[in-house]
Write an enzyme that holds these catalytic residues in place. Structure first.
Site, PDB file in Angstrom:
ATOM      1  N   SER A 134       0.756  22.417 -64.427  1.00 47.42           N
ATOM      2  CA  SER A 134      -0.061  22.831 -65.566  1.00 47.42           C
ATOM      3  C   SER A 134      -1.495  23.112 -65.099  1.00 47.42           C
ATOM      4  O   SER A 134      -1.709  23.981 -64.265  1.00 47.42           O
ATOM      5  CB  SER A 134       0.013  21.757 -66.659  1.00 47.42           C
ATOM      6  N   HIS A 140       7.911  21.462 -70.816  1.00 42.19           N
ATOM      7  CA  HIS A 140       6.704  21.572 -70.004  1.00 42.19           C
ATOM      8  C   HIS A 140       6.515  20.358 -69.098  1.00 42.19           C
ATOM      9  O   HIS A 140       5.996  20.482 -67.997  1.00 42.19           O
ATOM     10  CB  HIS A 140       5.487  21.739 -70.924  1.00 42.19           C
TER      11      HIS A 140
END
Length: 256
Positions: A87, A236
Site C-alpha cells: 500500500s 487489500h
C-alpha cells in the site's frame, strides 16, 4: 534513520536482505510472522515508516521523502537488496525503484498501483485522534471507544496495534495530525517517471479493487519486467488475510 526490526537469517545466507515497508497506520511489527518465516535463508528487515511506530516524526509524508528514508536504510546494507512494500509502503518502494534502481535487485509491490486514488483515509486518523486516552487503561476500553467511530472490528484491531498502553497515559505511535494533513499526498502519486528494468512482482488480493486492469499499461511502462499475481479470497490486507499464500508467492518470486 528509520526504526527497524531485524530478523537475522536462521541458516546460511543465500540471498540479499529483504526490506519490508508497511502501509498507512501500520508498523514493522505487523509483519513479524511473515518476516521471521522469510528469514530462513536471508536477513529480513521490517521498517517503521516515518511518523509511524518508533521512527522519527517529520512534518511531511511525501513519497520522495519516504523513498529517501528507505534509501538510507538500504545504504546501511550492501546494496542492492530486495524490497517489498504494501500500500503506502508499496508506493514509496516504487518511487525509490524508479529513482534509485541501483539499490534494488527485485521489487514486490503488494496491492497498490502507481496512480492517484479517490478514497480518503482521513476519517480513520480523526477517529483515532478523537479518543480521550487519559480515560483508557485497557485495549478493550480503547476498542469500545473506537467502535463509536469505526464499525469494522478487524480494522479497529489493526489500528490498536499502534496504541502504546505501556505509556502513561497511553499514546498512539502514529503522528496522526501529519498523516491527516498529508493525506492528499498519501492517496496520490507524484507522477514519478523512469523505468525499473529489474524483476518486479505486483501481488494483489483477488477481492481487492486497488490494482485494476486499466492500471496495467501504466505499470508496464514504468516496470517493463513486471509480473502479476493474485491471492485468492484476499482483499487489500492480503498479507494478513492469507499469510501463507502471500509468503509462498513472495518466496517463489524472490528465489526465481
Amino acid at each position: 534513520m528509520l526504526a527497524t526490526i531485524r530478523h537475522p537469517a536462521s541458516a546460511a545466507v543465500q540471498a540479499p536482505p529483504l526490506i519490508i515497508a508497511h502501509g498507512l497506520y501500520g508498523s514493522g511489527r505487523n509483519w513479524g510472522v511473515i518476516a521471521r518465516r522469510l528469514a530462513d535463508r536471508r536477513e529480513v528487515v521490517a521498517v517503521d515508516m516515518r511518523n509511524h511506530g518508533d521512527s522519527p516524526r517529520f512534518p511531511t509524508q511525501s513519497y520522495p521523502d519516504m523513498a529517501a528514508d528507505l534509501a538510507e536504510v538500504i545504504e546501511s546494507f550492501a546494496a542492492p537488496v530486495d524490497l517489498l512494500g504494501h500500500s503506502m509502503g508499496g508506493k514509496a518502494a516504487m518511487h525509490l525503484a524508479l529513482t534509485r534502481p541501483d539499490l534494488i535487485r527485485r521489487l514486490v509491490v503488494a496491492d497498490i498501483a502507481p496512480v492517484a486514488y479517490n478514497h480518503d483515509q482521513t476519517r480513520n486518523a480523526q477517529a483515532m485522534a478523537s479518543l480521550d486516552l487519559t480515560q483508557i487503561t485497557t485495549r478493550a476500553e480503547a476498542d469500545a471507544a473506537l467502535a463509536q467511530r469505526i464499525d469494522d472490528p478487524a480494522l479497529r484491531a489493526f489500528f490498536l496495534q499502534s496504541l502504546d498502553l505501556r505509556h502513561k497515559p497511553p499514546r498512539w505511535k502514529l503522528n496522526l495530525q501529519v498523516l491527516e494533513d498529508e493525506m492528499p499526498k498519501i492517496v496520490g502519486w507524484p507522477g514519478t517517471q523512469g523505468a525499473f528494468d529489474h524483476p518486479a512482482l505486483f501481488l494483489t488480493g483477488a477481492e481487492s479493487s486497488y490494482v485494476r486492469p486499466e492500471h496495467r499499461e501504466t505499470i508496464k511502462a514504468l516496470f517493463p519486467k513486471a509480473r502479476f499475481a493474485k491471492i485468492p479470497e484476499a482483499g487489500h490486507w492480503l498479507h494478513a488475510e492469507k499469510p501463507r499464500a502471500f509468503e509462498e508467492t513472495v518466496r517463489v518470486f524472490l528465489e526465481a
